[in-house]
Each structure stands twice: as structure tokens, then as C-alpha cells.
Write a protein that holds these residues in place. Sequence first.
Motif, PDB file in Angstrom:
ATOM      1  N   LYS A  36      34.261 -35.668 -27.414  1.00 21.92           N
ATOM      2  CA  LYS A  36      35.393 -35.769 -26.494  1.00 21.92           C
ATOM      3  C   LYS A  36      35.435 -34.570 -25.561  1.00 21.92           C
ATOM      4  CE  LYS A  36      38.303 -33.757 -29.997  1.00 21.92           C
ATOM      5  NZ  LYS A  36      39.501 -33.765 -30.772  1.00 21.92           N
ATOM      6  N   LEU A  87      45.421 -34.977 -16.004  1.00 20.91           N
ATOM      7  CA  LEU A  87      44.409 -34.780 -17.039  1.00 20.91           C
ATOM      8  C   LEU A  87      43.549 -36.027 -17.179  1.00 20.91           C
ATOM      9  CD1 LEU A  87      46.810 -33.278 -19.694  1.00 20.91           C
ATOM     10  CD2 LEU A  87      44.962 -32.035 -18.609  1.00 20.91           C
ATOM     11  N   HIS A 114      41.105 -37.535 -20.174  1.00 20.28           N
ATOM     12  CA  HIS A 114      40.519 -37.413 -21.513  1.00 20.28           C
ATOM     13  C   HIS A 114      39.335 -38.361 -21.583  1.00 20.28           C
ATOM     14  CE1 HIS A 114      44.167 -35.345 -22.859  1.00 20.28           C
ATOM     15  NE2 HIS A 114      44.892 -36.321 -22.354  1.00 20.28           N
ATOM     16  N   THR A 130      38.263 -32.999 -22.346  1.00 19.47           N
ATOM     17  CA  THR A 130      39.460 -33.181 -21.518  1.00 19.47           C
ATOM     18  C   THR A 130      39.340 -32.267 -20.306  1.00 19.47           C
ATOM     19  OG1 THR A 130      40.842 -33.721 -23.410  1.00 19.47           O
ATOM     20  CG2 THR A 130      41.972 -32.970 -21.447  1.00 19.47           C
ATOM     21  N   THR A 166      40.921 -41.732 -20.307  1.00 19.76           N
ATOM     22  CA  THR A 166      42.380 -41.850 -20.334  1.00 19.76           C
ATOM     23  C   THR A 166      42.943 -40.856 -19.329  1.00 19.76           C
ATOM     24  OG1 THR A 166      42.291 -42.379 -22.682  1.00 19.76           O
ATOM     25  CG2 THR A 166      44.427 -41.762 -21.793  1.00 19.76           C
ATOM     26  N   GLN A 192      46.132 -38.959 -17.792  1.00 21.78           N
ATOM     27  CA  GLN A 192      47.472 -38.593 -18.260  1.00 21.78           C
ATOM     28  C   GLN A 192      48.208 -37.770 -17.225  1.00 21.78           C
ATOM     29  OE1 GLN A 192      47.652 -36.298 -21.952  1.00 21.78           O
ATOM     30  NE2 GLN A 192      49.597 -35.509 -21.188  1.00 21.78           N
TER      31      GLN A 192
END
Lengths: 332, 375
Positions: free
Chosen positions: B299, B312, B314, B301, B329, B331
Motif C-alpha cells: 500500500k 489523498l 490511497h 498513500t 481510494t 479521500q
Amino acid sequence: METPEPGQADGEERMVELRPRTRSNPEGAEDRRSSTGSLNNTLASPPPPQPAVGSRVEGEGEAASSDSPPAAATAPAAVTPPSAELHLRAPRVNCPEKVIICLDLSEEMSLQKLESFNGSKTNALNISQKMIEMFVRTKHKIDKRHEFALVVVNDDAMWLSGFTSDPRELCSCLYDLETNVCESFNLEDLLNVILQKIELPQMENIQTIPPPFVVRTLLLFSRHAGMLQFNPSDAAKKMLQSPYFFFDVVYLHNGTEEQTEDTSWKDVYASFSELNSKGMCYRFEVSLCGPAIELHNCMAKLLCHPLQRPFQSHASYSLLEDEDTQENEATV
Amino acid sequence: MNSLSPEVALSRISPELRPLLCSVVRNGRVGLDSSSCLRITDLKSGCTSLMPGPCCDRFKLHIPYAGETLKWDIIFNAKDPELPPDFIFGEDADFLPEPSELPHLVSWDAGKPECLLQLVKELLQQYHQYQCQRLRDSSRLLFEYGSLLEDPNYGRSMEIYAGRKNSWTGEFSARFLLRLPVDFSNIPVYLLKDTALDPGEDVALLSVSFEDAEATQVFPKLYLSPSIEHALGGSSALHIPAFPSGGCLIDYVPQVCQLLTNKVQYVIQGYHKRREYIAAFLSHFGMGVVEYDAVGFTKLTLLLMWKDFCFLVHVDLPLYFPRDQPTLTFQSIYHFTSSGQLYSQVQKSYPYSPRWDGNEMAKRPHLIAGEQSLS
């Protein structure tokens, strides 16, 4: 990787030295970025000899050093904090963080001067509360091992909650707070409160073995109480110098250029650099009379993991590298 | 009867015999299935009750073999501890090993602690031969055995159990346990070390049960040591094709090996590809990285900014990347949902190809992020 001699004269050059190509710094990527921002160096040279993936070496994410020095160009020479001395850096591993959020409750926090999105005026305490909630929830989403604590600062510091990895637990203490008139800011008291609650890791080899966690203090500070009175104890000094401790600051100031009691906000802001002996902490200054979005953005930048984030002067978040293109993209 | 813990067994055995028993209960792995230890039950003494304890000199040893558990009685004499033990081989009354072919019996040395363990291993080898002889009752199964034996990949690591003929139906059954020669050594370390307690080495065992002599009811099953199973994605890693009717082991077993080897390759490749992907992202966005998984590269970010607007991204990279597409994702840092959760939007179906290299992949979400930020 050999530990550099402590007597090495050129402290600045040490800062831009390439870090060993390690499992936590894949392909030496960050250092291979040449000053033109081109990726050719990254693509052209063959993959460096890496330690065998299957080798059973103890230690999570242990960054084994490679034998051959990196062939790529050195990192761009950027301005490094002049106060930075030779300090060993921990490897860039995303170990769990213990974040101590210190919220100043002086009355400046409740002045209704900040401009929120819809144009209405709001106060710094309000925005801070929302931002802190965003911060802990986001950190928790990224890694559930991160832990948080809440400290409020009036005339002295009080530990309200934590450490907890549940953001809801911290947020439950966050919203029933009141500001009041505060005299001075007792930084030593705050550091002592922190010292009592934490124990920093001691690792045998700072540069290659990742710590089990790091501790970060995040101070949201707004009072105009003159220059920082800073006479740290030996224990506090040791804590501030540890490669696993970080002290980030957001200073909310009144933004005026007036000198009050021989100090302007800029002097106070500059005095925070005393807490940043390693050059690895982040500081932001935001005007209490400006748009609230600035405060939100600072908090977002503070999301970055202290072991993986660049020096603050190197940080860049722009989506589009070319400023001209940005103008063109403005049409919706 | 419940098996005795090693400590209890060792405290009750006659002192002269203790070293011999120690190497059995502590280091005793004799067969292919190295995950189960040898167990001790029915620890007894042949001495009279006048003899002061501890003086136990006989016990039952439980040995995992070909998916069965053999229960052999091992009988020493506490009054004459120098002598080698007697054995009773459970219900296999016609298993009569040739003593001269048991080196550790011929030159039994009670002073050498590993002597008993070695003798048990030699007996087990002879037991295996004995079981293979019994396959003669079924020409079909004998053929299966013979063809595997000739193949150097499998021939040396087999355990065979030929069950009793069912005296009612005359049916015969057998089980083959094979160690699969799959190389697990290059599986990324971080995938292996998190599982609790993996005592044995990394191993894949294939057990094939023949419920009838004509091989029409054949049930294969795969066993993986716990950390390997976890590294390959959990219990789904145990799925293997059914045994084809009319098929034979010499064709089927290599198929299973290949399947496992492919999975291992995917996992290794996935790790390297994820690492390359994250390296490319760091090259593009390195100065705005919030956090990334520096161990498994699963992962990342990023904090991106467009004009004054921050958001953000992700990125979640799956185990079988690049075959499986990463999830992005987006955000917001300014808003919460009406239920107080972080305001975010997941993107799984953006343009993607597993054949793009790291740099190409890093550029694409760049554009998607641009689109998202405007919306």
C-alpha cells in the motif's frame, strides 16, 4: 553501510548523501531523481544487486546494505536547514507511530477570525478539532497500528487520553474543551509530561534496523506569550535528539507585523527551531485571520510518516509538475 | 490415552534410558510430515514395584506415516539398559524387518542418544518397503507405485500405506503420500514470518487415497506447511484439480507441482512488481508521499495538491498484482460523510493493463487523480 565519522566537516553535504539502496528505499528511487526531474536514470540502469528476497534475515523490513554504490546522479542539492547537525537517520520503514496531539487552549483559539469555506467566520479551536479528527481517522485507515494521545495545554499541560489506536476514543475527549486566558507557555512542563509517558526505542544500529515505533508530538499552538522560554532538562534534550522522536508544530498567529513586547510572531516561530535540532521536524505558520483551508492543508501535510517524509523544504505535493499546464487545466 | 508431554515422559523414564528418549521427543521427526512430532503414550515399567522410581522402560510411540499413525511398542529393560529394545509393530503382525539390514540395531550403542531415533527411521524405511510389497495385490496400484519410483523427483520421497483388504468386500485401498519438489526458497520473507510457530521446514505434501484397487475412486489432498499456505493466500492455495478418471499419478502429480510452482511464481513476481510500482510512484510523487508499506509494498498513500486544494490517494496493491488491479481510494481532507466517516471514493475500474511497467502505471493514476480532483 559505514557510519560516517562524527568529525566530518561538511554537515550539509552529508544531508544530501544518497541513502543506501535498501528494501525500504526501493531501487534507491528517491535519491535517483535527478535535478531535471527526469526518470531516465531510474529506467536506464539495470536493477541494483539486492539481497536475496528469500534470505531469512531477522528483523522486520531489515534494510540490508548493498555492496555496490549507486550509479545514478546525486540528489538535487536543496537547501537544508542550517541548524541541522550530523544525525543518523533511521531507515524509511513505516513503523507504527505514537502521535501525541498537543492542543493549545489559550483564548486566541476561540477568536472568530478564520474564514471557512462558505465565507462565514469560525475559530481555530473548531477547525482544529475537525482536523484532528480527520488526522486520527486517516492515520488509522492507513495503518491500524498507529496510536494517538491527546494533551491539552493551558498554563500547564494535561494528558487527556491515550495512547489508543481507536480514533473514536480520542475524538470523544476532543469536543468538550474550553479555552481560557493563559499566561505563558510552559514548554518544559509539556516536555516533562511527554517524557513521563513515553519510552523511546534504543536500537543497536540506527541506520539499518527499523525501530518498533516512533513518537511524534504535534503541537497546535496559538498564544502570543513572547519568545519560548526554553531550558530543557538533560532528559528532554536526549528525547529531542533521539532519531525516533519528532516535534512538529503548527503555529497559529495573528499575522500582524506589529511588534508586541519586542517580539513578533516571526520571532516566536523562529524560536521553535530550537526543538528541531535534527532538521527532520515540520513546522507551519498559519494566520488566524486567513482562510481556514490553510489550517486543513497543514494538517494534511502532517499526515506524512516522519521516517518516510522528505525534509520539509523538499516537500512538494503538486499534482501537475508543469505550472503552465496547470493554467490550461483550469477550464472545467 | 492422551500423549504425555516430553517433560513428563522424560521425568518418568529410567535415567539410563533418558538420553535415548530425549532425542526422540525433542528432535523426533522421522517421516515426510515433519510438522507433527513423535508422541509417547502408555509409559510403563517392567520392573517390580519394589524398584525405586523412575524406572519406566517401555512405551508406545506414535509415528505419523502416509497419513496414518503407526503405534509401535518399544520395550527396553531397565535392569539391562545397554541392550537394544524390542518392538511390537501394532497390528502389522506380518511386518518382519530383517535385523541385519538395520545398521543402528546391529551396532546398537546405548551411549549414543540418537541411536533409538535412527533405528526408528531405519525401521520406518523397511516398513515402507513392506507396504509397497503389499501393493502386489493390486496390479493397478503397483503400476502407479512403479512409475513414481522411477521418477527421481518423487521416487525418493514417498510413503505408501496399503490398507487391509476388507474381508467382506475383498476391497483393497491404499494411500500415497508424496513430498512435492517445489522450491519455496524465494518467497519474500515478510510473507512467511508472521504466522505463529512453524516448527518444520517449508514443505508441500500431496496425499492421494485410492479407495479401490481399480483406481476409480481417487481422492487427492494437498497439505502445505502453515507459513507457505499463508504466503500463497490462505486456504484457497489448497485447491487442486480433481484426479482425472482413468488418469495416473505420474501424469497428475507433475500437474499439481506445476500449479504450486506457478502460484509461488505469482507471489514472488507480485512482490517484485509491487516494489517496482511503488518505486515508480515515489519517483513521480516522492516528495508528497504520506506513507507506504516498506516491507511488503502492499500500500501507498499520497498527498496531492491542485491549486489550494489537497486530497489523498490511497493505493492498495493486491497479492497477485499485476494480474489483479490496484484499488485507488480518493479521500477528502475537508469533509466527512453524514455519518461522520471520512469522505472517500473507491476506484477499481480505471484503465489498466498488467503489462504496463511501473512508470506507465504511475503516470496513469496521475491523470485519473486529475480528473477526480476536478469532480
